[in-house]
Motif scaffolding. Structure first.
Motif, PDB file in Angstrom:
ATOM      1  N   VAL A 108       1.194  -1.593  -0.066  1.00  0.00           N
ATOM      2  CA  VAL A 108      -0.248   0.093   0.353  1.00  0.00           C
ATOM      3  C   VAL A 108       0.867   0.989   0.371  1.00  0.00           C
ATOM      4  O   VAL A 108       1.417   1.543   0.877  1.00  0.00           O
ATOM      5  CB  VAL A 108      -0.960   0.210   1.263  1.00  0.00           C
ATOM      6  N   LEU A 109       0.349   2.228  -1.070  1.00  0.00           N
ATOM      7  CA  LEU A 109       1.203   2.930  -0.704  1.00  0.00           C
ATOM      8  C   LEU A 109       0.141   4.328  -0.348  1.00  0.00           C
ATOM      9  O   LEU A 109      -0.617   4.282  -1.188  1.00  0.00           O
ATOM     10  CB  LEU A 109       1.649   3.820  -2.097  1.00  0.00           C
ATOM     11  N   LEU A 110       0.065   5.356  -0.072  1.00  0.00           N
ATOM     12  CA  LEU A 110      -0.269   6.718  -0.375  1.00  0.00           C
ATOM     13  C   LEU A 110       0.495   7.822   0.117  1.00  0.00           C
ATOM     14  O   LEU A 110       1.111   8.015   0.388  1.00  0.00           O
ATOM     15  CB  LEU A 110      -0.830   6.597   1.693  1.00  0.00           C
ATOM     16  N   GLU A 111      -0.816   8.552  -1.216  1.00  0.00           N
ATOM     17  CA  GLU A 111       0.401  10.222  -1.448  1.00  0.00           C
ATOM     18  C   GLU A 111      -1.048  10.477  -2.045  1.00  0.00           C
ATOM     19  O   GLU A 111      -1.906   9.855  -2.403  1.00  0.00           O
ATOM     20  CB  GLU A 111       0.762   9.547  -2.486  1.00  0.00           C
ATOM     21  N   ASP A 112      -0.619  12.073  -1.238  1.00  0.00           N
ATOM     22  CA  ASP A 112      -1.825  13.168  -1.491  1.00  0.00           C
ATOM     23  C   ASP A 112      -3.667  12.651  -1.569  1.00  0.00           C
ATOM     24  O   ASP A 112      -4.026  12.847  -1.983  1.00  0.00           O
ATOM     25  CB  ASP A 112      -1.852  13.416  -3.491  1.00  0.00           C
ATOM     26  N   GLY A 113      -3.241  11.853  -0.173  1.00  0.00           N
ATOM     27  CA  GLY A 113      -5.015  11.696   0.191  1.00  0.00           C
ATOM     28  C   GLY A 113      -5.562  10.131  -0.762  1.00  0.00           C
ATOM     29  O   GLY A 113      -6.657  10.134  -0.733  1.00  0.00           O
ATOM     30  N   ARG A 114      -4.518   9.807  -2.135  1.00  0.00           N
ATOM     31  CA  ARG A 114      -4.986   8.742  -2.606  1.00  0.00           C
ATOM     32  C   ARG A 114      -4.079   7.673  -2.217  1.00  0.00           C
ATOM     33  O   ARG A 114      -3.029   7.806  -2.043  1.00  0.00           O
ATOM     34  CB  ARG A 114      -4.542   8.859  -4.479  1.00  0.00           C
ATOM     35  N   THR A 115      -4.456   6.648  -2.714  1.00  0.00           N
ATOM     36  CA  THR A 115      -4.156   4.740  -2.311  1.00  0.00           C
ATOM     37  C   THR A 115      -3.765   4.678  -4.000  1.00  0.00           C
ATOM     38  O   THR A 115      -5.206   4.154  -4.692  1.00  0.00           O
ATOM     39  CB  THR A 115      -5.278   4.147  -1.546  1.00  0.00           C
ATOM     40  N   ALA A 116      -2.795   3.897  -3.617  1.00  0.00           N
ATOM     41  CA  ALA A 116      -2.152   2.954  -5.312  1.00  0.00           C
ATOM     42  C   ALA A 116      -1.216   1.902  -4.218  1.00  0.00           C
ATOM     43  O   ALA A 116      -0.948   2.023  -3.310  1.00  0.00           O
ATOM     44  CB  ALA A 116      -1.066   3.933  -5.860  1.00  0.00           C
ATOM     45  N   PHE A 117      -0.719   0.769  -5.282  1.00  0.00           N
ATOM     46  CA  PHE A 117      -0.061  -0.607  -5.138  1.00  0.00           C
ATOM     47  C   PHE A 117       0.835  -0.661  -5.190  1.00  0.00           C
ATOM     48  O   PHE A 117       1.405  -0.319  -6.968  1.00  0.00           O
ATOM     49  CB  PHE A 117      -1.084  -1.666  -5.425  1.00  0.00           C
ATOM     50  N   ARG A 118       2.473  -0.887  -4.501  1.00  0.00           N
ATOM     51  CA  ARG A 118       3.046  -1.264  -5.643  1.00  0.00           C
ATOM     52  C   ARG A 118       3.330  -2.715  -5.159  1.00  0.00           C
ATOM     53  O   ARG A 118       3.240  -3.169  -4.503  1.00  0.00           O
ATOM     54  CB  ARG A 118       4.904  -0.576  -4.903  1.00  0.00           C
ATOM     55  N   VAL A 119       3.577  -3.513  -6.807  1.00  0.00           N
ATOM     56  CA  VAL A 119       4.118  -4.659  -7.264  1.00  0.00           C
ATOM     57  C   VAL A 119       4.360  -5.309  -7.420  1.00  0.00           C
ATOM     58  O   VAL A 119       5.086  -4.575  -9.137  1.00  0.00           O
ATOM     59  CB  VAL A 119       1.714  -5.111  -7.691  1.00  0.00           C
TER      60      VAL A 119
END
Length: 256
Positions: A108-119
């Motif tokens: 899980v990555l959190l940046e500027d209030g948005r969630t993304a996923f490094r895979v």
């Protein structure tokens, strides 16, 4: 599929990409090309945490040396499910050709209030390079059914699906039943999969052939292609095909 948090009641699927080996891509350079094409074409990816039925529409945002960035859902509950998942089963299209792959251990990555996923990059990608669609001959005891509206206004007609792919189906009809004709467009049909909700479909008749069965009985085999499948239907069909194919291979290998 709706953006709901996967539940334990959802259909489990282990994500193994059982299918024709000739369409399996394992070369890292070719895998990178396919992933980059998803970015360039802004391809929507149906992401299934733990291979469950529920999914969310994601996309590959960027590529690193050996990892990709997958965007998250606007729903926090879905992101929690993805972050807690050991793997993600993904379905997408590149140049209108189906692509399937599995991603392991999303971070899980959190940046500027948005969630993304490094895979990490997938180790293998199932890609129908020649725009062919993997077809499955369905088992009698575990086959889909298709419901057709009666043109005379009577009760709907229901026939077993004997062959299925992401592109269409084949059904068996009595040989003297002249209900369908070549190139006919049949709206208001319903595809009933054994392990998913019924799918409303429009079908176009592509082939008709009368065959004599082993018991001497003649049947009419009608091939139909899907027209404008609803969202999530392709993934549901693929999950059914994978499950049946996996179970067949397990029986051939002496498994349970």
């Amino acid at each position: 599929m709706s953006e709901r948090e996967p539940t334990e009641s959802a259909l489990p699927f282990d994500g193994n990409l059982y299918a024709d080996e000739k369409y399996m891509v394992r070369n890292p350079r070719q895998i990178r090309v396919l992933l980059q094409a998803m970015i360039d074409q802004r391809a929507t990816i149906a992401v299934h945490p733990e291979g469950r039925e529920q999914s969310y529409p994601g996309a590959v945002l960027e590529l690193d040396e050996d990892t990709l960035l997958l965007d998250g859902s606007p729903l926090p509950a879905v992101n929690r499910s993805v972050g807690a998942a050991a793997h993600l089963l993904c379905f997408a299209q590149v140049d209108k050709v189906m692509v399937r792959f599995r991603l392991e251990h999303p971070q899980v990555l959190l940046e500027d209030g948005r969630t993304a996923f490094r895979v990490a990059f997938p180790e293998e990608v199932y890609h129908l390079q020649r725009r062919e669609l993997y077809r499955l001959e369905t088992p009698v005891g575990d086959s889909p059914w298709c419901v057709f509206p009666d043109p005379q206004g009577g009760d709907p007609l229901r026939w077993r699906v004997v062959d299925i792919s992401a592109g269409g189906i084949a059904v068996l009809l009595p040989p003297d039943l002249n209900l369908l004709r070549l190139q006919q467009r049949v709206a208001g049909c319903e595809l009933q999969l054994p392990d998913a909700a019924a799918i409303p479909v429009t079908l176009v008749v592509c082939s008709q052939l009368v065959r004599r069965q082993a018991n001497g009985v003649e049947q009419q085999r009608v091939g139909l292609r899907f027209e404008d499948l609803p969202r999530g239907a392709d993934a549901a069909i693929q999950r059914y095909i994978f499950r049946v194919d996996r179970e067949r291979k397990a029986r051939m290998n002496g498994g349970a």
